[in-house]
Design a protein around this motif. Structure first.
Motif, short mmCIF file in Angstrom:
data_model
loop_
_atom_site.label_atom_id
_atom_site.label_comp_id
_atom_site.label_asym_id
_atom_site.label_seq_id
_atom_site.Cartn_x
_atom_site.Cartn_y
_atom_site.Cartn_z
N SER A 114 0.85 -1.19 0.00
CA SER A 114 0.00 0.00 0.00
C SER A 114 0.88 1.24 0.00
O SER A 114 1.92 1.28 0.66
CB SER A 114 -0.93 0.01 1.22
N ASP A 115 0.47 2.26 -0.77
CA ASP A 115 1.28 3.47 -0.84
C ASP A 115 1.25 4.25 0.46
O ASP A 115 2.19 5.01 0.77
CB ASP A 115 0.83 4.36 -2.00
N GLN A 116 0.20 4.05 1.30
CA GLN A 116 0.19 4.71 2.60
C GLN A 116 1.33 4.21 3.48
O GLN A 116 2.01 5.00 4.15
CB GLN A 116 -1.16 4.48 3.31
N ALA A 117 1.52 2.89 3.51
CA ALA A 117 2.59 2.32 4.32
C ALA A 117 3.96 2.73 3.79
O ALA A 117 4.90 2.97 4.56
CB ALA A 117 2.48 0.79 4.37
N THR A 118 4.09 2.83 2.46
CA THR A 118 5.35 3.28 1.89
C THR A 118 5.63 4.73 2.27
O THR A 118 6.78 5.10 2.56
CB THR A 118 5.31 3.14 0.36
N LEU A 119 4.59 5.56 2.30
CA LEU A 119 4.78 6.95 2.72
C LEU A 119 5.17 7.04 4.18
O LEU A 119 6.02 7.86 4.56
CB LEU A 119 3.50 7.75 2.47
N LEU A 120 4.61 6.18 5.02
CA LEU A 120 5.00 6.17 6.43
C LEU A 120 6.47 5.77 6.57
O LEU A 120 7.21 6.39 7.34
CB LEU A 120 4.12 5.19 7.22
N LEU A 121 6.90 4.76 5.82
CA LEU A 121 8.30 4.34 5.86
C LEU A 121 9.21 5.48 5.42
O LEU A 121 10.24 5.75 6.06
CB LEU A 121 8.51 3.11 4.98
N TYR A 122 8.85 6.14 4.34
CA TYR A 122 9.66 7.28 3.87
C TYR A 122 9.71 8.38 4.92
O TYR A 122 10.78 8.94 5.20
CB TYR A 122 9.06 7.83 2.57
N THR A 123 8.58 8.69 5.54
CA THR A 123 8.54 9.74 6.56
C THR A 123 9.45 9.41 7.73
O THR A 123 10.18 10.27 8.22
CB THR A 123 7.09 9.93 7.05
N LEU A 124 9.42 8.16 8.18
CA LEU A 124 10.24 7.77 9.32
C LEU A 124 11.72 7.78 8.98
O LEU A 124 12.55 8.22 9.77
CB LEU A 124 9.81 6.39 9.81
N LEU A 125 12.08 7.28 7.78
CA LEU A 125 13.49 7.28 7.39
C LEU A 125 14.02 8.69 7.18
O LEU A 125 15.18 8.99 7.48
CB LEU A 125 13.68 6.46 6.11
N HIS A 126 13.16 9.56 6.68
CA HIS A 126 13.58 10.91 6.34
C HIS A 126 13.61 11.84 7.54
O HIS A 126 14.48 12.72 7.63
CB HIS A 126 12.64 11.48 5.27
N GLN A 127 12.69 11.64 8.50
CA GLN A 127 12.52 12.63 9.56
C GLN A 127 12.81 12.10 10.96
O GLN A 127 12.98 12.91 11.88
CB GLN A 127 11.09 13.19 9.52
N ASN A 128 12.82 10.80 11.16
CA ASN A 128 13.07 10.26 12.50
C ASN A 128 14.44 9.59 12.53
O ASN A 128 14.60 8.46 12.07
CB ASN A 128 11.98 9.25 12.89
N PRO A 129 15.46 10.25 13.05
CA PRO A 129 16.82 9.67 13.04
C PRO A 129 16.92 8.39 13.86
O PRO A 129 17.74 7.52 13.55
CB PRO A 129 17.68 10.79 13.63
N ASN A 130 16.10 8.26 14.90
CA ASN A 130 16.13 7.04 15.71
C ASN A 130 15.69 5.82 14.89
O ASN A 130 16.32 4.75 14.94
CB ASN A 130 15.23 7.19 16.93
N MET A 131 14.60 6.00 14.12
CA MET A 131 14.10 4.90 13.30
C MET A 131 15.06 4.59 12.15
O MET A 131 15.28 3.42 11.80
CB MET A 131 12.72 5.25 12.76
N LYS A 132 15.65 5.61 11.56
CA LYS A 132 16.60 5.38 10.46
C LYS A 132 17.80 4.59 10.94
O LYS A 132 18.24 3.63 10.27
CB LYS A 132 17.04 6.72 9.87
N THR A 133 18.33 4.96 12.09
CA THR A 133 19.48 4.23 12.64
C THR A 133 19.13 2.79 12.92
O THR A 133 19.92 1.87 12.65
CB THR A 133 19.96 4.92 13.93
N TYR A 134 17.92 2.56 13.44
CA TYR A 134 17.49 1.19 13.75
C TYR A 134 17.36 0.36 12.47
O TYR A 134 17.82 -0.79 12.41
CB TYR A 134 16.16 1.22 14.50
N VAL A 135 16.73 0.92 11.44
CA VAL A 135 16.53 0.19 10.19
C VAL A 135 17.87 -0.18 9.57
O VAL A 135 18.07 -1.33 9.11
CB VAL A 135 15.69 1.03 9.21
#
Length: 421
Positions: free
Chosen positions: A296-317
């Motif tokens: 779903s494109d909604q879930a893809t947008l959430l993933l992009y938002t977290l990788l782009h704006q949440n450094p904690n989530m990006k580091t974890y991924v």
């Protein structure tokens, strides 16, 4: 409508509905209100009476709000929720603002009521009603920054519940709970979806269409779930809409702040966060849900938002050793590019671009060996590294976009390859 079983086709002939929309005022103590919200599509049991009536009341409020928002301004809507109690024979009255009261109660309901089979539908109604209230943007040419609903959510009493609301919506998405058997509140349709889900999806889909500039949503018949997850889907839509509300002139969007600063529950760091709306959530569960829902494109947008704006989530991924579980669904999106809308493909490419900025990621994906990629049908790939598959799919995407003059996606693919090598 009333104590008997009802059908949607009977609503236009309901005496209760006719009384509700009639010119005569009705006292708040009239038995009419109890009768009005005692309709059902199947017979309820006594133990479910309160939740049943609360659900019906929310359903009626949402239906009325859809009409009000389409036909009147926010100021006129506010007048519909302004209550004045006046004693007989006097000119003094106490005015009460019920619009903010409604929104605060909806938020309280979402964050306080546990997600169970018996509460699933009332939580779904609460989330969808908030989406309906936010759908004013559908009927406005300019971006709403100072509307009454915007102020209630970002500056009013709801502000103190910001982090709890975001956390609850995320957990609704993580849990992916299916709608319980329709034995209590509504009957299923022939297509397998719930009646109320069908009625509610129109507003959410419309708001999502505006939110993505009219390009979101897969083609008809593509990726339709046989068993929809209405609460999970609506919660994700509400979360994305809240997180992308524009900042006010003197008030940053608190929901965006909450999305960009939350931490892992396993983070034992004692350093306090400078953000006022931070909270902790299980990153492993969130990562698993993101891997499973990329169709779903909604879930893809959430993933992009977290990788782009949440450094904690990006580091974890980037620290995960099972990166193929996330990258493979993204590559499958790009492989079936002809079946996806341009927004979905563009977001998938940006996600890959963000990931390939990390040198460790670029080295590790060449160490992951994949066998028998079932969705890659052009040739048999009996054994290939994840890095090689990534390059192969991106080059294929460039070729596809060049033949259709999709300049933006082609340039992004070129930037990705430059970054990767």
């Amino acid at each position: 409508m009333g104590a008997n079983t009802s059908q949607v086709s009977d609503l236009s002939e309901s005496q209760s509905i006719r009384t509700l929309i009639g010119p005569e005022s009705i006292s708040e103590n009239e038995p009419f209100w109890n009768q009005l919200i005692s309709f059902t599509f199947t017979s309820p049991t006594c133990s479910q009476l309160f939740i049943w009536q609360a659900h019906n009341a929310l359903f009626l409020v949402r239906c009325l709000l859809k009409v009000f928002i389409r036909e009147m301004s926010e100021g006129e809507l506010h007048l519909q929720f302004s209550y004045q109690a006046r004693a007989p024979g006097t000119y003094e009255s106490n005015s009460e603002d019920l619009l903010e009261e409604l929104m605060c109660n909806l938020v309280h309901l979402i964050v306080e009521v546990p997600l169970l089979d018996i509460t699933y539908n009332i939580l779904f109604e609460a989330v969808t009603t908030l989406l309906v209230l936010l759908s004013y943007q559908l009927f406005q040419k300019d971006i709403l920054r100072e509307g009454l609903i915007y102020q209630c959510l970002t500056r009013g009493r709801c502000l103190t519940l910001t982090s709890r609301l975001v956390k609850t919506l995320l957990y609704n998405f993580i849990r992916q709970e299916k709608c319980p058997p329709p034995a209590h509140l509504f009957q299923t349709q022939a297509d397998g979806g719930g009646l109320l889900y069908g009625l509610a999806s129109g507003v959410a889909s419309g708001l999502w269409s505006v939110f993505t500039l009219g390009g979101a949503g897969s083609k008809s018949g593509v990726d339709q779930e046989q068993n929809p997850l209405p609460l999970s889907n609506q919660s994700l839509l509400l979360l994305l809409v809240l997180a992308n509300l524009t900042d006010g002139p003197d008030c940053p969007n608190p929901y965006k702040q909450a999305v960009t600063c939350f931490k892992n529950t396993q983070d034992t760091s004692s350093i306090p966060s400078p953000q006022p709306h931070t909270f902790q959530i299980n990153f492993n569960s969130l990562y698993t849900a993101l891997c499973e829902q990329q169709r779903s494109d909604q879930a893809t947008l959430l993933l992009y938002t977290l990788l782009h704006q949440n450094p904690n989530m990006k580091t974890y991924v980037l620290s995960r050793t099972d990166m193929e579980n996330l990258v493979m669904p993204i590559l499958e999106i790009l492989y079936h590019v002809e079946e996806r809308n341009s927004h979905h493909v563009y977001m998938a490419l940006i996600i890959l671009l963000i990931l390939t900025e990390d040198d460790t990621f670029n080295r590790s994906i060449h160490e992951v060996i994949l066998k028998n990629i079932s969705w890659y049908t052009e040739r048999a790939l009996t054994e290939i590294s994840l890095g090689s598959l990534l390059i192969l799919v991106v080059i294929r995407t460039i070729q596809f976009n060049m033949t259709r003059t999709r300049v933006r996606s082609t340039r992004l693919c070129s930037f990705f390859l430059t970054n990767f090598f």
